[in-house]
Design a protein around this motif. Structure first.
Motif, PDB file in Angstrom:
ATOM      1  N   GLN A 122       0.806  -1.221   0.000  1.00  0.00           N
ATOM      2  CA  GLN A 122       0.000   0.000   0.000  1.00  0.00           C
ATOM      3  C   GLN A 122       0.846   1.281   0.000  1.00  0.00           C
ATOM      4  OE1 GLN A 122      -3.289  -0.414   2.757  1.00  0.00           O
ATOM      5  NE2 GLN A 122      -3.793  -2.437   1.943  1.00  0.00           N
ATOM      6  N   VAL A 123       1.832   1.261  -0.899  1.00  0.00           N
ATOM      7  CA  VAL A 123       2.681   2.443  -1.135  1.00  0.00           C
ATOM      8  C   VAL A 123       2.865   2.561  -2.642  1.00  0.00           C
ATOM      9  CG1 VAL A 123       3.913   2.277   1.075  1.00  0.00           C
ATOM     10  CG2 VAL A 123       4.789   1.049  -0.938  1.00  0.00           C
ATOM     11  N   GLU A 124       3.482   3.648  -3.080  1.00  0.00           N
ATOM     12  CA  GLU A 124       3.778   3.798  -4.502  1.00  0.00           C
ATOM     13  C   GLU A 124       5.180   3.282  -4.777  1.00  0.00           C
ATOM     14  OE1 GLU A 124       4.656   7.727  -6.631  1.00  0.00           O
ATOM     15  OE2 GLU A 124       2.639   7.242  -7.377  1.00  0.00           O
TER      16      GLU A 124
ATOM     17  N   LEU B 191       1.426   2.453   8.143  1.00  0.00           N
ATOM     18  CA  LEU B 191       2.712   2.567   7.451  1.00  0.00           C
ATOM     19  C   LEU B 191       3.797   3.106   8.376  1.00  0.00           C
ATOM     20  CD1 LEU B 191       1.675   3.911   3.909  1.00  0.00           C
ATOM     21  CD2 LEU B 191       1.629   1.578   4.795  1.00  0.00           C
ATOM     22  N   GLU B 192       3.456   4.042   9.261  1.00  0.00           N
ATOM     23  CA  GLU B 192       4.467   4.654  10.134  1.00  0.00           C
ATOM     24  C   GLU B 192       5.023   3.622  11.116  1.00  0.00           C
ATOM     25  OE1 GLU B 192       5.910   7.318   9.371  1.00  0.00           O
ATOM     26  OE2 GLU B 192       7.255   6.986  11.087  1.00  0.00           O
ATOM     27  N   ALA B 193       4.200   2.650  11.472  1.00  0.00           N
ATOM     28  CA  ALA B 193       4.635   1.649  12.465  1.00  0.00           C
ATOM     29  C   ALA B 193       5.820   0.844  11.941  1.00  0.00           C
ATOM     30  CB  ALA B 193       3.477   0.709  12.802  1.00  0.00           C
ATOM     31  N   ARG B 194       6.008   0.863  10.613  1.00  0.00           N
ATOM     32  CA  ARG B 194       7.112   0.091  10.044  1.00  0.00           C
ATOM     33  C   ARG B 194       8.459   0.617  10.529  1.00  0.00           C
ATOM     34  NH1 ARG B 194       4.446  -0.536   3.932  1.00  0.00           N
ATOM     35  NH2 ARG B 194       2.632  -1.694   4.696  1.00  0.00           N
ATOM     36  N   ARG B 195       8.490   1.843  11.036  1.00  0.00           N
ATOM     37  CA  ARG B 195       9.739   2.386  11.550  1.00  0.00           C
ATOM     38  C   ARG B 195      10.252   1.562  12.726  1.00  0.00           C
ATOM     39  NH1 ARG B 195       9.823   3.736   7.812  1.00  0.00           N
ATOM     40  NH2 ARG B 195      11.725   2.520   7.999  1.00  0.00           N
TER      41      ARG B 195
END
Ligand code: AHR
Length: 510
Positions: free
Chosen positions: A113-115, A322-326
């Protein structure tokens, strides 16, 4: 009364600490030359593994192709023999043509779910592999893709005629790439996978994809997404086994996909027998399906103690954080638990290296990688040094041994043997290297070596390379790499050596 009990407990502990652990070379067995593809790697279009990891155009540390030269240098240190790409879940909705059509048009990556800018595609991947000095290993899209799309990819890479080979030539690469290793699908059994398949769908799809891909290049080494359970893998082998060279299995033993709460060192040690269980289960399925004795080999082509953190992958209604991937970048996660577990994993593969021919650490860069790559440099995490020792310091043959191991380590209601041992030798059987792992978090453990079996007289000291860190929770971070192996010698008493706590210890006998 309490003092007497404590004294008795102390005697028991002391007795346990001195209990004999022995390793003996199995008589009447042959040493096995294992494949260095056991030290393979995996990289996926996920988070900063590619973009911001190995591929950083414009970064001062990158070369003219945008490839991070410090990453390439680190991979050469690991003598990486093969790298699997582009996924992983990513591949199950990836269309390879988007990565070779110029100008490159960004596409929406439905898996993560990103480009995806598509500036790193097949041509860049093959060029990067050539610079690393490793074999490319391409995993194809059996999710939303078709058998024909997979075989067209083979044509693009390996053919000399037809429109896809002409497209490769138009892209500046007239000579075939000769990509030898190809997997049909990734985890197509999982509900989290886009375009997941049922058991009944999977075998026929693999069979028809294999036929088309071999029609494009009959020399391919073909893999298919499998599991260490027979419900999925037995029907696959019955339908398509005759076309396969490998079955691909995966394993992550600290499931952090949704909640990032890494298991403690001792809890991780309780998972160290898992990889060998999966290997033995898969061997049994291959044997029962008539593909034993190496007719089909095992590729453990995604493995890591730690599952990647990407909430809420697979829950397509809830969506992804998505931010949690950090959280994958937290240096404190990667401790001696990772280094010791990884050594146990590799020992399991080496013990079965007549059947297990490939393993790909997942991933090599960022996420849970052995390397953390940031704009100004990189950190070699604890597991990097385990991979380094196995790729550089072992000898090329596994000598079958049997161990009588008495000490165990326990946590809650589970336990495992404290030691894990394999023995390697040179071709002539004159020089030997033991890979000994002591999982005990606090006690050194004695091991009696088989000097007689090696045709040697017991030494008084032996050379040793030890990876132990400064404690079980030691880790490497930017500017602080305390977890590194060191060279030393170990005293030998009555043929026994003392293996340091929480360590990966290589002992050389020549
Ligand atoms: O967590 C990463 C994913 O793990 C890979 O994309 C997939 O192959 C496996 O499920």
């Amino acid at each position: 009364m309490k003092k007497i009990l404590l004294f008795a407990a102390g005697l028991l502990m002391a007795g346990a600490a001195n209990a004999q652990n022995t390793t003996t070379i199995k008589p009447d067995t042959q040493k096995i030359e294992y494949s260095n593809m056991l030290f393979g790697q995996f990289i996926e279009h996920f988070d900063t593994q590619i973009y911001g990891g190995i591929f950083c155009p414009g970064n001062p540390l990158s070369d003219e192709d945008g490839f991070r030269t410090d990453v390439i240098a680190a991979m050469k240190e690991l003598k990486v023999p093969i790298v699997r790409w582009p996924g992983g879940c990513f591949v199950s909705s990836y269309h390879w043509l988007d990565g070779v059509t110029n100008p490159r048009v960004p596409t929406y990556d439905k898996a993560w779910q990103v480009e995806d800018p598509n500036t790193f595609g097949t041509d860049e991947y093959v060029k990067w592999c050539r610079k690393v000095g490793c074999e490319p290993y391409i995993c194809t899209n059996a999710g939303t893709g078709t058998a024909e799309e997979m075989s067209d990819w083979v044509e693009y890479c390996n053919q000399t005629m037809g429109k896809w080979a002409r497209l490769r030539a138009q892209n500046g690469h007239p000579e075939p790439y000769n990509v030898k290793y190809w997997s049909i699908g990734n985890e197509n059994y999982g509900s989290w996978e886009l375009g997941a398949k049922t058991v009944d769908e999977w075998g026929p799809l693999v069979r028809e994809s294999a036929k088309l891909m071999l029609a494009a290049d009959k020399s391919l080494m073909l893999f298919a997404a499998a599991q260490s359970n027979r419900n999925w893998t037995m029907p696959l082998l019955q339908a398509a086994g005759r076309y396969l060279n490998y079955v691909s299995i995966h394993g992550y033993w600290d499931s952090l996909q949704h909640v990032d709460n890494p298991k403690s060192y001792i809890n991780c040690m309780m998972s160290t027998d898992g990889p060998e269980r999966d290997i033995n289960n898969t061997i049994a399925i291959l044997n029962d399906a008539g593909f034993g004795e190496g007719k089909i080999k095992i590729a453990f082509d995604e493995w890591n103690l730690r599952g990647w953190h990407h909430p809420w992958h697979g829950d397509f209604r809830r969506g992804f954080d998505l931010e949690a991937r950090r959280n994958n970048d937290k240096a404190t996660t990667y401790t001696m638990a990772d280094a010791v577990f990884s050594a146990c994993f590799l020992n399991a593969c080496l013990r079965h290296s007549d059947i297990v021919e490939m393993a790909c650490f997942s991933p090599i860069v960022n996420a849970r990688g052995a390397l953390y790559v940031y704009p100004e440099g990189l950190v070699k995490r604890s597991t990097f040094y385990t991979l380094y020792m196995y790729a550089n310091d072992l000898l090329p043959y596994v000598v079958p041994t049997e161990e009588d191991l008495t000490q165990t380590v326990s946590y809650e209601n589970r336990s495992t043997k404290a030691l894990d041992v394999i023995l390697t030798s040179d071709k002539d059987g004159k020089k030997f290297v033991y890979a000994v792992i002591n999982k005990d978090p606090q006690n050194e453990v004695s091991l009696t070596l088989d000097f007689k079996g090696m045709g040697k007289t017991a030494k008084s000291r032996v050379s040793a390379k030890i990876l132990a860190g400064e404690g079980i929770d030691d880790y490497n971070d930017i500017g602080d790499e305390s977890v590194k192996p060191y060279q030393t010698t170990l005293n030998v008493r009555n043929g026994s050596v003392s293996i340091p706590a929480h360590s990966v210890t290589f002992i050389t006998i020549d």
